[in-house]
Design a protein around this motif. Structure first.
Motif, PDB file in Angstrom:
ATOM      1  N   PHE A  56      11.379  24.595  31.467  1.00 35.52           N
ATOM      2  CA  PHE A  56      11.219  23.976  32.898  1.00 35.52           C
ATOM      3  C   PHE A  56      12.475  23.520  33.492  1.00 35.52           C
ATOM      4  O   PHE A  56      12.428  23.031  34.552  1.00 35.52           O
ATOM      5  CB  PHE A  56      10.510  22.402  32.323  1.00 35.52           C
ATOM      6  CG  PHE A  56       9.000  22.648  32.454  1.00 35.52           C
ATOM      7  CD1 PHE A  56       8.522  22.859  33.593  1.00 35.52           C
ATOM      8  CD2 PHE A  56       8.180  22.528  31.054  1.00 35.52           C
ATOM      9  CE1 PHE A  56       6.990  22.783  33.400  1.00 35.52           C
ATOM     10  CE2 PHE A  56       6.733  22.213  31.217  1.00 35.52           C
ATOM     11  CZ  PHE A  56       6.273  22.850  32.291  1.00 35.52           C
TER      12      PHE A  56
ATOM     13  N   LYS B 164       3.707  12.401  28.077  1.00 36.21           N
ATOM     14  CA  LYS B 164       4.941  13.316  27.368  1.00 36.21           C
ATOM     15  C   LYS B 164       5.183  12.874  26.138  1.00 36.21           C
ATOM     16  O   LYS B 164       5.538  13.746  25.113  1.00 36.21           O
ATOM     17  CB  LYS B 164       6.028  13.118  28.542  1.00 36.21           C
ATOM     18  CG  LYS B 164       7.273  13.851  28.202  1.00 36.21           C
ATOM     19  CD  LYS B 164       7.223  15.139  28.496  1.00 36.21           C
ATOM     20  CE  LYS B 164       8.507  15.994  28.313  1.00 36.21           C
ATOM     21  NZ  LYS B 164       8.442  17.612  28.770  1.00 36.21           N
TER      22      LYS B 164
ATOM     23  N   GLY C 296      11.181  22.793  27.091  1.00 33.20           N
ATOM     24  CA  GLY C 296      12.181  21.978  27.827  1.00 33.20           C
ATOM     25  C   GLY C 296      13.317  23.077  28.633  1.00 33.20           C
ATOM     26  O   GLY C 296      13.646  22.671  29.533  1.00 33.20           O
TER      27      GLY C 296
ATOM     28  N   THR D 121      11.939  14.465  35.545  1.00 30.78           N
ATOM     29  CA  THR D 121      11.686  15.610  35.032  1.00 30.78           C
ATOM     30  C   THR D 121      12.869  16.323  34.366  1.00 30.78           C
ATOM     31  O   THR D 121      12.693  16.875  33.321  1.00 30.78           O
ATOM     32  CB  THR D 121      10.708  16.593  35.646  1.00 30.78           C
ATOM     33  OG1 THR D 121       9.509  15.855  36.383  1.00 30.78           O
ATOM     34  CG2 THR D 121       9.960  17.867  35.030  1.00 30.78           C
TER      35      THR D 121
ATOM     36  N   GLN E 118      14.771  17.348  26.197  1.00 30.45           N
ATOM     37  CA  GLN E 118      14.111  18.148  25.314  1.00 30.45           C
ATOM     38  C   GLN E 118      14.665  19.494  24.986  1.00 30.45           C
ATOM     39  O   GLN E 118      14.377  20.109  23.832  1.00 30.45           O
ATOM     40  CB  GLN E 118      12.865  18.389  26.068  1.00 30.45           C
ATOM     41  CG  GLN E 118      11.513  19.103  25.277  1.00 30.45           C
ATOM     42  CD  GLN E 118      10.609  18.830  26.005  1.00 30.45           C
ATOM     43  OE1 GLN E 118       9.907  17.824  26.373  1.00 30.45           O
ATOM     44  NE2 GLN E 118       9.432  20.027  25.746  1.00 30.45           N
ATOM     45  N   ALA E 119      15.409  20.234  25.694  1.00 31.78           N
ATOM     46  CA  ALA E 119      15.948  21.342  25.609  1.00 31.78           C
ATOM     47  C   ALA E 119      16.935  21.319  24.607  1.00 31.78           C
ATOM     48  O   ALA E 119      17.352  22.365  23.706  1.00 31.78           O
ATOM     49  CB  ALA E 119      16.517  22.191  26.915  1.00 31.78           C
TER      50      ALA E 119
ATOM     51  N   THR F 198      14.244  14.437  31.524  1.00 26.50           N
ATOM     52  CA  THR F 198      13.567  14.713  30.218  1.00 26.50           C
ATOM     53  C   THR F 198      13.450  15.845  29.918  1.00 26.50           C
ATOM     54  O   THR F 198      13.650  16.166  28.465  1.00 26.50           O
ATOM     55  CB  THR F 198      11.941  14.118  30.450  1.00 26.50           C
ATOM     56  OG1 THR F 198      11.466  14.648  31.455  1.00 26.50           O
ATOM     57  CG2 THR F 198      12.230  12.655  30.820  1.00 26.50           C
ATOM     58  N   ASN F 199      13.676  16.891  30.586  1.00 24.02           N
ATOM     59  CA  ASN F 199      13.672  18.357  30.092  1.00 24.02           C
ATOM     60  C   ASN F 199      14.990  18.891  29.309  1.00 24.02           C
ATOM     61  O   ASN F 199      15.183  19.688  28.448  1.00 24.02           O
ATOM     62  CB  ASN F 199      13.020  19.239  30.895  1.00 24.02           C
ATOM     63  CG  ASN F 199      11.429  19.290  31.206  1.00 24.02           C
ATOM     64  OD1 ASN F 199      10.850  19.622  30.155  1.00 24.02           O
ATOM     65  ND2 ASN F 199      11.034  18.876  31.992  1.00 24.02           N
TER      66      ASN F 199
ATOM     67  N   ILE G 184       3.730  17.265  26.398  1.00 23.25           N
ATOM     68  CA  ILE G 184       3.576  17.933  27.886  1.00 23.25           C
ATOM     69  C   ILE G 184       2.926  17.134  28.946  1.00 23.25           C
ATOM     70  O   ILE G 184       2.374  16.070  28.503  1.00 23.25           O
ATOM     71  CB  ILE G 184       2.981  19.438  27.587  1.00 23.25           C
ATOM     72  CG1 ILE G 184       1.456  19.147  27.207  1.00 23.25           C
ATOM     73  CG2 ILE G 184       3.812  20.275  26.824  1.00 23.25           C
ATOM     74  CD1 ILE G 184       0.715  20.586  27.048  1.00 23.25           C
TER      75      ILE G 184
END
Length: 247
Positions: A176, A22, A173, A54, A61-62, A57-58, A27
């Protein structure tokens, strides 16, 4: 489910390795983490443990970037159809976390890693996104409703779009969050979340964070393409091992 010392060690290793991927290439956390965990932990429990780190982290990221609302408006039909399809398939087929689903997950990992290793990049225009987004969302939701992972066709499709690197990372992000959120709801309905899995998922944030940090550091020292190939070859091997259940 009570975890043995060997299973705890495998979970920690899985999230460190997945976190490195990641951090290095942006990814790969869910398929790598789940693929490695299933070597020692049942698929249903692996998926339950995977959801918390998950999602964590997303979410980051978003929201990290300036395109949150713009990208959501662009991909909301993909998110909606993927979410609805995943929930329907999981509730009707009852395959999520089953031994057969483990084998099909292996097939999906083989397909995904092979496509990525061949560097096959189809191109989808912005005009075609209007009808492709909901179609790809439904297809990804169907796969995820059986295997618990939406790497195919979701990731190859996203990488085929006319979108810059920063927007792609943020869009992944965002999407997911919906996919993993729907998976979490489906697993909750199946009773997959017990105290051990919840604690394991929360604890997995630590090795995941360590892995992401190591991956980011390594990305500056070595070629991201080399990292990508190493992880994909490893994922291909894991997928072949899991897919033997269909023979």
């Amino acid at each position: 489910m009570a975890l043995t010392e060997g299973q705890i060690l495998m979970i920690a290793v899985a999230f460190i390795v997945a976190g490195i991927a990641k951090g290095a290439i942006g990814i790969g956390l869910p398929p790598i983490a789940v693929g490695l965990m299933t070597l020692a932990v049942p698929l249903e429990d692996s998926l339950a443990i995977m959801t918390i780190p998950t999602l964590t982290t997303n979410v980051w990221q978003a929201i990290y970037g300036r395109g949150l609302l713009r990208l959501f408006r662009r991909f909301w039909t993909l998110a909606l159809t993927a979410t609805i399809t995943l929930l329907i398939v999981a509730a009707t087929l009852h395959q999520l976390g089953s031994p057969k689903a483990t084998a099909w997950l292996g097939v999906m990992l083989v397909v995904y890693s092979t496509i990525a290793l061949l560097a096959w990049r189809p191109r989808v225009s912005r005009e075609a996104e209007r009808w492709m987004n909901p179609v790809m969302g439904a297809a990804s939701g169907f796969v995820a409703g059986i295997t618990g992972i939406a790497a195919v066709p979701f990731l190859p499709y996203m990488q085929s779009l006319e979108i810059n690197k920063d927007d792609l990372v943020q869009a992944l992000g965002i999407l997911f969050i919906f996919l993993i959120g729907a998976l979490g709801i489906a697993l909750l309905r199946q009773g997959a979340f017990d105290a051990t899995n919840v604690i394991g998922g929360m604890a997995a944030i630590v090795p995941t964070s360590i892995g992401v940090w190591l991956g980011q550091k390594s990305r500056n020292a070595l070629s991201p393409e080399m990292f990508r190939r190493v992880f994909l070859i490893g994922l291909l091997g894991i997928g072949l091992h899991m897919a033997r259940g269909l023979l």
